[in-house]
Design a protein around this motif. Sequence first.
Motif, PDB file in Angstrom:
ATOM      1  N   LEU A  18     -31.900 -12.639  10.789  1.00  0.00           N
ATOM      2  CA  LEU A  18     -32.535 -12.949  12.109  1.00  0.00           C
ATOM      3  C   LEU A  18     -31.229 -13.589  13.188  1.00  0.00           C
ATOM      4  O   LEU A  18     -31.421 -13.089  14.566  1.00  0.00           O
ATOM      5  N   VAL A  19     -30.373 -14.074  12.534  1.00  0.00           N
ATOM      6  CA  VAL A  19     -29.153 -14.686  13.304  1.00  0.00           C
ATOM      7  C   VAL A  19     -28.427 -13.265  13.750  1.00  0.00           C
ATOM      8  O   VAL A  19     -27.921 -13.101  14.975  1.00  0.00           O
ATOM      9  N   LEU A  20     -28.249 -12.455  13.070  1.00  0.00           N
ATOM     10  CA  LEU A  20     -27.629 -11.250  13.213  1.00  0.00           C
ATOM     11  C   LEU A  20     -28.364 -10.293  14.408  1.00  0.00           C
ATOM     12  O   LEU A  20     -27.808  -9.867  15.218  1.00  0.00           O
ATOM     13  N   CYS A  21     -29.536 -10.302  14.056  1.00  0.00           N
ATOM     14  CA  CYS A  21     -30.466  -9.723  15.117  1.00  0.00           C
ATOM     15  C   CYS A  21     -30.371 -10.437  16.503  1.00  0.00           C
ATOM     16  O   CYS A  21     -30.027  -9.480  17.648  1.00  0.00           O
ATOM     17  N   PHE A  22     -30.284 -11.637  16.502  1.00  0.00           N
ATOM     18  CA  PHE A  22     -30.057 -12.122  17.870  1.00  0.00           C
ATOM     19  C   PHE A  22     -28.763 -11.978  18.600  1.00  0.00           C
ATOM     20  O   PHE A  22     -28.593 -11.453  19.761  1.00  0.00           O
ATOM     21  N   LEU A  23     -27.586 -11.865  17.442  1.00  0.00           N
ATOM     22  CA  LEU A  23     -26.252 -11.481  18.082  1.00  0.00           C
ATOM     23  C   LEU A  23     -26.538 -10.106  18.661  1.00  0.00           C
ATOM     24  O   LEU A  23     -25.594  -9.503  19.778  1.00  0.00           O
ATOM     25  N   VAL A  49     -21.933  -5.798   8.502  1.00  0.00           N
ATOM     26  CA  VAL A  49     -22.454  -6.918   7.721  1.00  0.00           C
ATOM     27  C   VAL A  49     -23.938  -6.892   7.247  1.00  0.00           C
ATOM     28  O   VAL A  49     -24.240  -7.621   6.141  1.00  0.00           O
ATOM     29  N   VAL A  50     -25.077  -6.335   7.855  1.00  0.00           N
ATOM     30  CA  VAL A  50     -26.346  -6.306   7.118  1.00  0.00           C
ATOM     31  C   VAL A  50     -26.211  -5.503   6.116  1.00  0.00           C
ATOM     32  O   VAL A  50     -26.926  -5.558   4.953  1.00  0.00           O
ATOM     33  N   ALA A  51     -25.216  -4.148   6.103  1.00  0.00           N
ATOM     34  CA  ALA A  51     -25.304  -3.568   4.742  1.00  0.00           C
ATOM     35  C   ALA A  51     -24.855  -4.116   3.585  1.00  0.00           C
ATOM     36  O   ALA A  51     -24.895  -4.026   2.560  1.00  0.00           O
ATOM     37  N   ALA A  52     -23.871  -5.014   3.921  1.00  0.00           N
ATOM     38  CA  ALA A  52     -22.989  -5.927   3.043  1.00  0.00           C
ATOM     39  C   ALA A  52     -24.030  -7.002   2.340  1.00  0.00           C
ATOM     40  O   ALA A  52     -24.247  -7.193   1.161  1.00  0.00           O
ATOM     41  N   LEU A  53     -24.833  -7.513   3.373  1.00  0.00           N
ATOM     42  CA  LEU A  53     -25.927  -8.289   2.815  1.00  0.00           C
ATOM     43  C   LEU A  53     -27.102  -7.870   2.023  1.00  0.00           C
ATOM     44  O   LEU A  53     -27.468  -8.358   0.857  1.00  0.00           O
ATOM     45  N   PHE A  54     -27.138  -6.688   2.380  1.00  0.00           N
ATOM     46  CA  PHE A  54     -28.391  -5.649   1.517  1.00  0.00           C
ATOM     47  C   PHE A  54     -27.796  -5.440   0.148  1.00  0.00           C
ATOM     48  O   PHE A  54     -28.402  -5.639  -0.779  1.00  0.00           O
ATOM     49  N   PRO A  67     -39.883   0.953  -3.687  1.00  0.00           N
ATOM     50  CA  PRO A  67     -39.096   0.311  -3.121  1.00  0.00           C
ATOM     51  C   PRO A  67     -39.696  -1.195  -2.922  1.00  0.00           C
ATOM     52  O   PRO A  67     -40.941  -1.628  -2.825  1.00  0.00           O
ATOM     53  N   LYS A  68     -38.730  -2.174  -2.976  1.00  0.00           N
ATOM     54  CA  LYS A  68     -39.367  -3.568  -2.891  1.00  0.00           C
ATOM     55  C   LYS A  68     -39.397  -3.897  -1.185  1.00  0.00           C
ATOM     56  O   LYS A  68     -39.035  -3.114  -0.488  1.00  0.00           O
ATOM     57  N   ALA A  69     -39.831  -5.125  -1.113  1.00  0.00           N
ATOM     58  CA  ALA A  69     -40.203  -5.440   0.241  1.00  0.00           C
ATOM     59  C   ALA A  69     -38.841  -5.774   0.992  1.00  0.00           C
ATOM     60  O   ALA A  69     -38.472  -5.500   1.989  1.00  0.00           O
ATOM     61  N   PHE A  74     -34.415  -4.884   4.816  1.00  0.00           N
ATOM     62  CA  PHE A  74     -33.017  -4.093   5.451  1.00  0.00           C
ATOM     63  C   PHE A  74     -32.986  -2.835   6.038  1.00  0.00           C
ATOM     64  O   PHE A  74     -32.097  -2.787   6.731  1.00  0.00           O
ATOM     65  N   PHE A  75     -33.913  -1.910   5.556  1.00  0.00           N
ATOM     66  CA  PHE A  75     -33.735  -0.621   6.099  1.00  0.00           C
ATOM     67  C   PHE A  75     -34.238  -0.849   7.503  1.00  0.00           C
ATOM     68  O   PHE A  75     -33.786  -0.045   8.360  1.00  0.00           O
ATOM     69  N   TYR A  76     -35.139  -1.572   7.873  1.00  0.00           N
ATOM     70  CA  TYR A  76     -35.583  -2.212   9.369  1.00  0.00           C
ATOM     71  C   TYR A  76     -34.438  -2.461  10.048  1.00  0.00           C
ATOM     72  O   TYR A  76     -34.116  -1.951  11.433  1.00  0.00           O
ATOM     73  N   PHE A  77     -33.581  -3.496   9.569  1.00  0.00           N
ATOM     74  CA  PHE A  77     -32.564  -4.066  10.347  1.00  0.00           C
ATOM     75  C   PHE A  77     -31.359  -3.031  10.270  1.00  0.00           C
ATOM     76  O   PHE A  77     -30.647  -2.978  11.410  1.00  0.00           O
ATOM     77  N   ILE A  78     -31.178  -2.280   9.482  1.00  0.00           N
ATOM     78  CA  ILE A  78     -29.908  -1.211   9.390  1.00  0.00           C
ATOM     79  C   ILE A  78     -30.448  -0.183  10.467  1.00  0.00           C
ATOM     80  O   ILE A  78     -29.438   0.245  11.422  1.00  0.00           O
ATOM     81  N   LEU A  79     -31.717   0.185  10.493  1.00  0.00           N
ATOM     82  CA  LEU A  79     -32.046   1.231  11.639  1.00  0.00           C
ATOM     83  C   LEU A  79     -32.029   0.414  12.843  1.00  0.00           C
ATOM     84  O   LEU A  79     -31.575   1.264  13.827  1.00  0.00           O
TER      85      LEU A  79
END
Length: 138
Positions: A18-23, A49-54, A67-69, A74-79
């Motif tokens: 969520l912080v990365l999305c805000f940025l 960074v999101v890919a590394a978190l994933f 697939p898990k939730a 993470f797919f949503y945020f990477i997209l």
Amino acid sequence: MLKRHSEAFLLSVIGPCLVLCFLGHLTFVAYPLHKFDERTSTSVTLLIVVAALFSQAVSTLPETASPKAIDVWFFYFILRFFLFFVFHWLVDLQYRLVTDAERPHAIAARYDTLKGDNSDRSLEVRGSRKCPGAYEVA
């Protein structure tokens, strides 16, 4: 009794996303349009960074066939960050088309000033305004 401890995922996955999305949204307002390099480098950095978190989050979970939730999260945020990058590219493309369309007028006016021609003649523009490359200064 068995109980799920979801606080770890809140602190290590959901909060940072969520912080990365805000940025990522700040890249649209924090940089001017002509700062394409800064906007895209910030967007690509956020994507990495999101890919590394994933990668870090998935490595601690057990493997499953479906697939898990967290994968969908993470797919949503990477997209989303990829679409931020594409949108920055499209904005820069439009910005360059507009500034290139105005460039012949500025170049001709500067040339007249350097040449010492101070007459108040207006520039004649021939061509279609729909195609910025069709402008000719006479």
